[in-house]
Design a protein around this motif. Structure first.
Motif, PDB file in Angstrom:
ATOM      1  N   ALA A  90       0.763  -1.099  -0.033  1.00 31.60           N
ATOM      2  CA  ALA A  90      -0.131  -0.004  -0.183  1.00 31.60           C
ATOM      3  C   ALA A  90       0.536   1.050   0.027  1.00 31.60           C
ATOM      4  N   VAL A  91       1.445   1.552  -1.098  1.00 29.39           N
ATOM      5  CA  VAL A  91       2.325   2.741  -1.497  1.00 29.39           C
ATOM      6  C   VAL A  91       1.977   4.463  -1.196  1.00 29.39           C
ATOM      7  N   ASN A  92       1.588   4.684  -0.082  1.00 30.04           N
ATOM      8  CA  ASN A  92       1.087   5.696   0.158  1.00 30.04           C
ATOM      9  C   ASN A  92       2.097   7.349  -0.273  1.00 30.04           C
ATOM     10  N   ARG A 125       0.477  -3.483  -6.083  1.00 28.99           N
ATOM     11  CA  ARG A 125       0.977  -2.290  -5.362  1.00 28.99           C
ATOM     12  C   ARG A 125      -0.690  -2.101  -5.542  1.00 28.99           C
ATOM     13  N   LEU A 126      -1.347  -1.289  -4.307  1.00 26.72           N
ATOM     14  CA  LEU A 126      -1.724  -0.496  -4.274  1.00 26.72           C
ATOM     15  C   LEU A 126      -1.740   0.687  -4.726  1.00 26.72           C
ATOM     16  N   LEU A 127      -1.249   2.234  -5.061  1.00 22.97           N
ATOM     17  CA  LEU A 127      -0.543   4.081  -4.796  1.00 22.97           C
ATOM     18  C   LEU A 127      -2.051   4.546  -4.923  1.00 22.97           C
ATOM     19  N   LEU A 177      18.260   5.776 -16.083  1.00 20.28           N
ATOM     20  CA  LEU A 177      17.746   7.035 -16.191  1.00 20.28           C
ATOM     21  C   LEU A 177      17.214   8.108 -14.587  1.00 20.28           C
ATOM     22  N   GLY A 178      16.385   6.791 -13.467  1.00 23.42           N
ATOM     23  CA  GLY A 178      16.655   7.488 -12.233  1.00 23.42           C
ATOM     24  C   GLY A 178      15.379   8.671 -11.836  1.00 23.42           C
ATOM     25  N   GLU A 179      14.580   8.564 -12.992  1.00 24.22           N
ATOM     26  CA  GLU A 179      13.331   9.851 -13.093  1.00 24.22           C
ATOM     27  C   GLU A 179      12.219   9.432 -11.833  1.00 24.22           C
ATOM     28  N   LYS A 180      11.734  10.139 -11.548  1.00 25.25           N
ATOM     29  CA  LYS A 180      10.228   9.804 -10.984  1.00 25.25           C
ATOM     30  C   LYS A 180       9.136   9.602 -11.750  1.00 25.25           C
ATOM     31  N   VAL A 181       8.481   8.500 -11.024  1.00 28.31           N
ATOM     32  CA  VAL A 181       7.391   7.774 -11.477  1.00 28.31           C
ATOM     33  C   VAL A 181       6.435   8.406 -10.941  1.00 28.31           C
ATOM     34  N   ASN A 182       5.667   8.736 -11.345  1.00 27.41           N
ATOM     35  CA  ASN A 182       3.922   9.553 -10.751  1.00 27.41           C
ATOM     36  C   ASN A 182       2.870   8.032 -10.273  1.00 27.41           C
ATOM     37  N   ALA A 183       1.785   8.452  -9.776  1.00 29.52           N
ATOM     38  CA  ALA A 183       1.077   7.444  -9.427  1.00 29.52           C
ATOM     39  C   ALA A 183       0.581   6.505 -10.753  1.00 29.52           C
ATOM     40  N   GLN A 184      -0.231   8.057 -12.140  1.00 27.98           N
ATOM     41  CA  GLN A 184      -0.317   7.619 -12.573  1.00 27.98           C
ATOM     42  C   GLN A 184       0.337   6.935 -13.723  1.00 27.98           C
ATOM     43  N   GLU A 185       1.781   7.429 -13.829  1.00 24.58           N
ATOM     44  CA  GLU A 185       2.390   6.609 -14.745  1.00 24.58           C
ATOM     45  C   GLU A 185       2.648   5.081 -14.619  1.00 24.58           C
ATOM     46  N   ALA A 199       1.837   9.148  -4.542  1.00 26.24           N
ATOM     47  CA  ALA A 199       2.678   8.532  -4.019  1.00 26.24           C
ATOM     48  C   ALA A 199       3.559   8.307  -5.826  1.00 26.24           C
ATOM     49  N   SER A 200       4.653   7.436  -5.619  1.00 28.82           N
ATOM     50  CA  SER A 200       5.597   7.774  -6.916  1.00 28.82           C
ATOM     51  C   SER A 200       6.724   6.759  -6.213  1.00 28.82           C
TER      52      SER A 200
END
Length: 257
Positions: free
Chosen positions: A100-102, A119-121, A161-169, A125-126
Motif C-alpha cells: 500500500a504505497v501511500n 501495488r496499490l498507490l 535515468l533515475g526519473e521519478k514515476v508518479n502514480a498515474q505513470e 505516491a511515486s
C-alpha cells in the motif's frame, strides 16, 4: 514487540506499517530485521490470509537511511545480512501481499514494493530508482522483479535515468494495480485486502508458486505443475464450497482451507 514496525491483525489481514515517519521510513538494520520478522509472523499465523505493507506518515519508504552509510562499509555484506533475508522472506510467503504505497517509494523502498504481489498507490505516491543518483545499482531484488513487471527496455530506462514515476505513470506502466485518491485511501485499501482475505487461500498460494516457477520452466513442466496444483486445490474445502455455492446459486463463503 516491534520498535520500527507497527503490526496488527484484523479480519484476516496482517497490517505491517513501517514506522519511522520522521525519516520517511528509511531502512536501518533494525527496520530490515523487523520487516522480515513481521512477514514471517504473518506467514505462520493461520488467522492471517492477506498481508498489507505500508508506511506511516507521508512516505512509503525512502530507501536506505544514509545516516548509517559510511565510506568503509561493505555494501554487498549489508545486502547479504539485512536486505536479502527480508526480500526472501517476502518472496516465499504463500499468502497474497499488498504494497500500500501511500507516498514516495524510493531505492530499496521501491524494491520492497516490487517484491509484493499487488501495488496499490495513492494519488500522491511515486516510485524512484534513486540508486543511480549516488553511484549505486538497484538492489534488494529490484532488477529481478522490475523487468518481469514492465519489460527489459523500460526497466533499463527507470534504473539508469533515475526519473521519478508518479502514480498515474506507474499505473500506465503496469507497476500499479490501481491508484486511489487519498480521501478514499484507507477505506479502499481495507476493502481490497479483506476481499483477498476472503478468497480461497490455498488456491492463491498455488497460483503464486506456479507463476514464479513459470519464468524458468518449459511448457511441459508448467503443464505438469498445473496438474499437481489442481489436484491439491481440488482437495480443499474451499473448492467444495465453491462448487456447492455455484449449484445453489449463492455467494461462496471461503474459509481458506
Amino acid at each position: 514487540m516491534f520498535e520500527t514496525v507497527k503490526y496488527e491483525v484484523a479480519n484476516g489481514v496482517a497490517w505491517i506499517t513501517l514506522n519511522r515517519p520522521d525519516k520517511l521510513n528509511a531502512f536501518t538494520e533494525q527496520l530490515n530485521k523487523e520487516v522480515q520478522q513481521s512477514i514471517k509472523q504473518a506467514s505462520g499465523d493461520k488467522e492471517v490470509r492477506c498481508l498489507v505493507i505500508t508506511g506511516e506518515g507521508r512516505a512509503f519508504c525512502s530507501g536506505q537511511d544514509l545516516q548509517g552509510v559510511n565510506e568503509d562499509m561493505d555494501h554487498g555484506e549489508v545486502l547479504r545480512r539485512f536486505y536479502n533475508p527480508m526480500v526472501l522472506e517476502l518472496h516465499k510467503c504463500k499468502k497474497p501481499v499488498i504494497a500500500a504505497v501511500n507516498g514516495v517509494a524510493a531505492g530499496a523502498g521501491m524494491s520492497l514494493a516490487l517484491a509484493c504481489d499487488f501495488r496499490l498507490l495513492s494519488d500522491k505516491a511515486s516510485f524512484l530508482e534513486a540508486f543511480i543518483h549516488v553511484g549505486l545499482v538497484p538492489d534488494a531484488g529490484n532488477l529481478y522483479f522490475l523487468p518481469k513487471l514492465i519489460g527489459h527496455a523500460k526497466a533499463m530506462e527507470l534504473a539508469v535515468l533515475g526519473e521519478k514515476v508518479n502514480a498515474q505513470e506507474a499505473k500506465e506502466l503496469g507497476l500499479a494495480t490501481k491508484v486511489i485518491p487519498m480521501e478514499k485511501w484507507q477505506d479502499e485499501i481495507t476493502a481490497f485486502a479483506e476481499r483477498l482475505a476472503s478468497m480461497p487461500t490455498a488456491a492463491i498460494a498455488i497460483i503464486k508458486k506456479n507463476l514464479k516457477a513459470s519464468w524458468e520452466s518449459t511448457l511441459e513442466e508448467s503443464l505438469e505443475r498445473d496438474a499437481q496444483g489442481q489436484r491439491l486445490a481440488g482437495l480443499t474445502l474451499d473448492h467444495k464450497e465453491g462448487v456447492s455455492a455455484f449449484m445453489q446459486k449463492r455467494r461462496p463463503v471461503f474459509q481458506g482451507k
